[in-house]
Motif scaffolding. Structure first.
Motif, PDB file in Angstrom:
ATOM      1  N   UNK A  14      -6.887 -16.386 -13.524  1.00  0.00           N
ATOM      2  CA  UNK A  14      -6.028 -16.762 -14.939  1.00  0.00           C
ATOM      3  C   UNK A  14      -4.820 -17.296 -14.540  1.00  0.00           C
ATOM      4  N   UNK A  15      -4.398 -17.160 -13.109  1.00  0.00           N
ATOM      5  CA  UNK A  15      -3.046 -17.908 -12.618  1.00  0.00           C
ATOM      6  C   UNK A  15      -3.091 -19.138 -12.163  1.00  0.00           C
ATOM      7  N   UNK A  16      -2.078 -19.815 -12.392  1.00  0.00           N
ATOM      8  CA  UNK A  16      -1.882 -21.331 -12.052  1.00  0.00           C
ATOM      9  C   UNK A  16      -0.632 -21.231 -11.162  1.00  0.00           C
ATOM     10  N   UNK A  17      -0.639 -22.189 -10.055  1.00  0.00           N
ATOM     11  CA  UNK A  17       0.725 -22.540  -9.369  1.00  0.00           C
ATOM     12  C   UNK A  17       1.347 -23.324 -10.221  1.00  0.00           C
ATOM     13  N   UNK A  18       2.819 -22.420 -10.138  1.00  0.00           N
ATOM     14  CA  UNK A  18       3.815 -23.063 -10.885  1.00  0.00           C
ATOM     15  C   UNK A  18       4.837 -24.264 -10.170  1.00  0.00           C
ATOM     16  N   UNK A  27       7.650 -20.274  -0.665  1.00  0.00           N
ATOM     17  CA  UNK A  27       8.351 -19.374  -1.272  1.00  0.00           C
ATOM     18  C   UNK A  27       7.188 -18.363  -2.144  1.00  0.00           C
ATOM     19  N   UNK A  28       7.712 -17.212  -2.462  1.00  0.00           N
ATOM     20  CA  UNK A  28       6.882 -16.312  -3.080  1.00  0.00           C
ATOM     21  C   UNK A  28       7.627 -15.513  -4.362  1.00  0.00           C
ATOM     22  N   UNK A  29       6.811 -14.861  -4.928  1.00  0.00           N
ATOM     23  CA  UNK A  29       7.628 -13.857  -6.021  1.00  0.00           C
ATOM     24  C   UNK A  29       6.630 -12.900  -6.454  1.00  0.00           C
ATOM     25  N   UNK A  30       7.191 -11.909  -7.203  1.00  0.00           N
ATOM     26  CA  UNK A  30       6.159 -10.744  -7.624  1.00  0.00           C
ATOM     27  C   UNK A  30       5.538 -11.189  -8.642  1.00  0.00           C
ATOM     28  N   UNK A  31       4.345 -10.918  -9.231  1.00  0.00           N
ATOM     29  CA  UNK A  31       3.787 -11.019 -10.338  1.00  0.00           C
ATOM     30  C   UNK A  31       4.333 -10.092 -11.299  1.00  0.00           C
ATOM     31  N   UNK A  32       4.309 -10.624 -12.664  1.00  0.00           N
ATOM     32  CA  UNK A  32       4.638  -9.629 -13.676  1.00  0.00           C
ATOM     33  C   UNK A  32       3.418  -8.829 -14.030  1.00  0.00           C
ATOM     34  N   UNK A  33       3.753  -7.898 -15.094  1.00  0.00           N
ATOM     35  CA  UNK A  33       2.861  -6.801 -15.571  1.00  0.00           C
ATOM     36  C   UNK A  33       1.753  -7.797 -16.100  1.00  0.00           C
ATOM     37  N   UNK A  34       2.283  -8.746 -17.119  1.00  0.00           N
ATOM     38  CA  UNK A  34       1.100  -9.451 -17.958  1.00  0.00           C
ATOM     39  C   UNK A  34       0.354 -10.199 -16.831  1.00  0.00           C
ATOM     40  N   UNK A  35       0.751 -10.566 -15.699  1.00  0.00           N
ATOM     41  CA  UNK A  35      -0.231 -11.524 -14.652  1.00  0.00           C
ATOM     42  C   UNK A  35      -0.985 -10.374 -14.103  1.00  0.00           C
ATOM     43  N   UNK A  36      -0.364  -9.122 -13.687  1.00  0.00           N
ATOM     44  CA  UNK A  36      -1.730  -8.342 -13.344  1.00  0.00           C
ATOM     45  C   UNK A  36      -2.530  -7.730 -14.235  1.00  0.00           C
ATOM     46  N   UNK A  37      -2.075  -7.645 -15.236  1.00  0.00           N
ATOM     47  CA  UNK A  37      -3.005  -7.285 -16.321  1.00  0.00           C
ATOM     48  C   UNK A  37      -4.067  -8.357 -16.457  1.00  0.00           C
ATOM     49  N   UNK A  38      -3.818  -9.583 -16.483  1.00  0.00           N
ATOM     50  CA  UNK A  38      -4.704 -10.722 -16.646  1.00  0.00           C
ATOM     51  C   UNK A  38      -5.849 -10.539 -15.588  1.00  0.00           C
ATOM     52  N   UNK A  81       2.276  -6.687  -6.048  1.00  0.00           N
ATOM     53  CA  UNK A  81       1.412  -7.848  -6.410  1.00  0.00           C
ATOM     54  C   UNK A  81       2.287  -9.040  -6.045  1.00  0.00           C
ATOM     55  N   UNK A  82       2.067 -10.122  -5.253  1.00  0.00           N
ATOM     56  CA  UNK A  82       2.869 -11.435  -5.024  1.00  0.00           C
ATOM     57  C   UNK A  82       1.974 -12.384  -5.010  1.00  0.00           C
ATOM     58  N   UNK A  83       2.561 -13.758  -5.649  1.00  0.00           N
ATOM     59  CA  UNK A  83       1.816 -14.836  -5.360  1.00  0.00           C
ATOM     60  C   UNK A  83       3.039 -15.725  -4.435  1.00  0.00           C
ATOM     61  N   UNK A  84       2.169 -16.381  -3.508  1.00  0.00           N
ATOM     62  CA  UNK A  84       2.771 -17.175  -2.626  1.00  0.00           C
ATOM     63  C   UNK A  84       2.501 -18.746  -2.820  1.00  0.00           C
ATOM     64  N   UNK A  85       3.235 -19.611  -2.429  1.00  0.00           N
ATOM     65  CA  UNK A  85       2.881 -21.000  -2.329  1.00  0.00           C
ATOM     66  C   UNK A  85       2.830 -21.135  -0.950  1.00  0.00           C
ATOM     67  N   UNK A  86       1.726 -21.130  -0.395  1.00  0.00           N
ATOM     68  CA  UNK A  86       1.393 -21.159   0.976  1.00  0.00           C
ATOM     69  C   UNK A  86       1.590 -22.698   1.479  1.00  0.00           C
ATOM     70  N   UNK A  87       2.237 -23.003   2.526  1.00  0.00           N
ATOM     71  CA  UNK A  87       2.348 -24.071   3.345  1.00  0.00           C
ATOM     72  C   UNK A  87       1.195 -24.480   4.119  1.00  0.00           C
ATOM     73  N   UNK A  88       0.925 -25.871   4.490  1.00  0.00           N
ATOM     74  CA  UNK A  88       0.038 -25.864   5.600  1.00  0.00           C
ATOM     75  C   UNK A  88       0.625 -25.462   6.997  1.00  0.00           C
ATOM     76  N   UNK A  89      -0.266 -25.349   8.078  1.00  0.00           N
ATOM     77  CA  UNK A  89       0.322 -24.769   9.365  1.00  0.00           C
ATOM     78  C   UNK A  89       0.522 -23.513   9.400  1.00  0.00           C
ATOM     79  N   UNK A  90       0.138 -22.622   8.380  1.00  0.00           N
ATOM     80  CA  UNK A  90       0.208 -21.033   8.367  1.00  0.00           C
ATOM     81  C   UNK A  90      -0.998 -20.484   8.278  1.00  0.00           C
ATOM     82  N   UNK A  91      -1.428 -19.474   8.878  1.00  0.00           N
ATOM     83  CA  UNK A  91      -2.668 -18.852   8.989  1.00  0.00           C
ATOM     84  C   UNK A  91      -2.653 -17.673   8.028  1.00  0.00           C
TER      85      UNK A  91
END
Length: 257
Positions: free
Chosen positions: A227-231, A238-249, A78-88
């Motif tokens: 339950x997840x907010x953009x940090x 950039x992207x990062x893996x979700x923590x176990x707590x975030x996946x649980x939420x 599970x990953x969260x990405x901060x998507x830029x504009x100009x990307x499909x």
């Protein structure tokens, strides 16, 4: 051999779609797998399947042209990405434009975006290979809320805000009531910012809602998904893996646990 009829196939929300499983097994691309299914080349437990969307379970025996296939075991990621504009927001693009999956090339597993963000929209995007979680997060039955920060060029009237809150009549029907609040002017430029929270996922919905009430969107960013907010610390692109707590939420938000 007779193909499986629509009323007897497994089309519930459990299991994995047959064409996705074939693609995952390396048999063909998703589109090619769909064509193979339609042509009757695929069997499940000895019966020909010609209905797209059929779901199969781990114990099912899937064969292509009589040859059993095996799917490599793959851990769920599970990953969260901060998507830029100009990307499909897609796994691939026939026109050769950059996709969100291109931004996660170092991820060894094949992941897919959960829902979509428009080409000109930035912000929080989740990607995973967990089909069941993705399905539920996108299904309106579970009412998962998404919040967007909207930039417009002038102060909206109370009437416009009340229209958004009550629901706006679009060409594909009236939207569900939205939560809207004004945000103080931030960042550069002369835009005024509002946060709008919706639980539907119609195509370009937020842009169409604001255009309908007379305030075209100048900038759009998703800042929350369930339950997840953009940090602020997660830079654009950039992207990062979700923590176990975030996946649980996320799982709890869609009644998986």
């Amino acid at each position: 051999m007779k193909g499986i009829e629509k009323d007897s196939m497994n089309t519930d929300t459990k299991g994995e779609r047959l064409q996705k499983l074939l693609a995952h097994a390396g048999v063909a691309s998703r589109r090619q797998a769909e064509q193979m299914i339609l042509e009757g080349q695929v069997t499940v437990n000895g019966e020909i399947v010609t209905i797209l969307g059929t779901r199969v379970q781990p114990q099912d025996k899937v064969a292509v042209q009589g040859k059993l296939i095996t799917v490599p075991a793959e851990s769920l990621v599970y990953y969260v990405l901060h998507k830029p504009t100009g990307v499909i927001t897609s796994a691939m693009d026939p026109q050769g434009r950059k996709t969100v999956v291109d931004l996660l090339r170092e991820v060894p597993q094949r992941v897919y975006p959960i829902g979509r963000l428009d080409y000109d929209t930035s912000g929080l995007l989740l990607l995973t290979n967990d089909g069941e979680l993705a399905y539920r997060l996108m299904h309106p039955r579970y009412g998962v809320e998404k919040t967007y920060r909207v930039g417009i060029k002038e102060k909206p009237t109370d009437e416009a805000l009340n229209q958004l809150r009550a629901g706006v009549v679009l060409e594909d029907g009236k939207t569900a009531p939205a939560k809207v609040r004004e945000v103080s002017r931030i960042g550069e430029g002369l835009f005024r910012f509002l946060d709008i929270t919706i639980h539907e996922g119609r195509n370009r919905q937020v842009r169409r809602m604001f255009a309908k009430v007379g305030y075209p969107v100048a900038s759009l960013q998703r800042i929350r998904f369930g339950p997840l907010e953009l940090e602020p610390s997660l830079s654009i692109g950039k992207y990062r893996a979700l923590s176990a707590t975030e996946v649980y939420k996320l799982q709890r938000a869609v009644q998986l646990i």
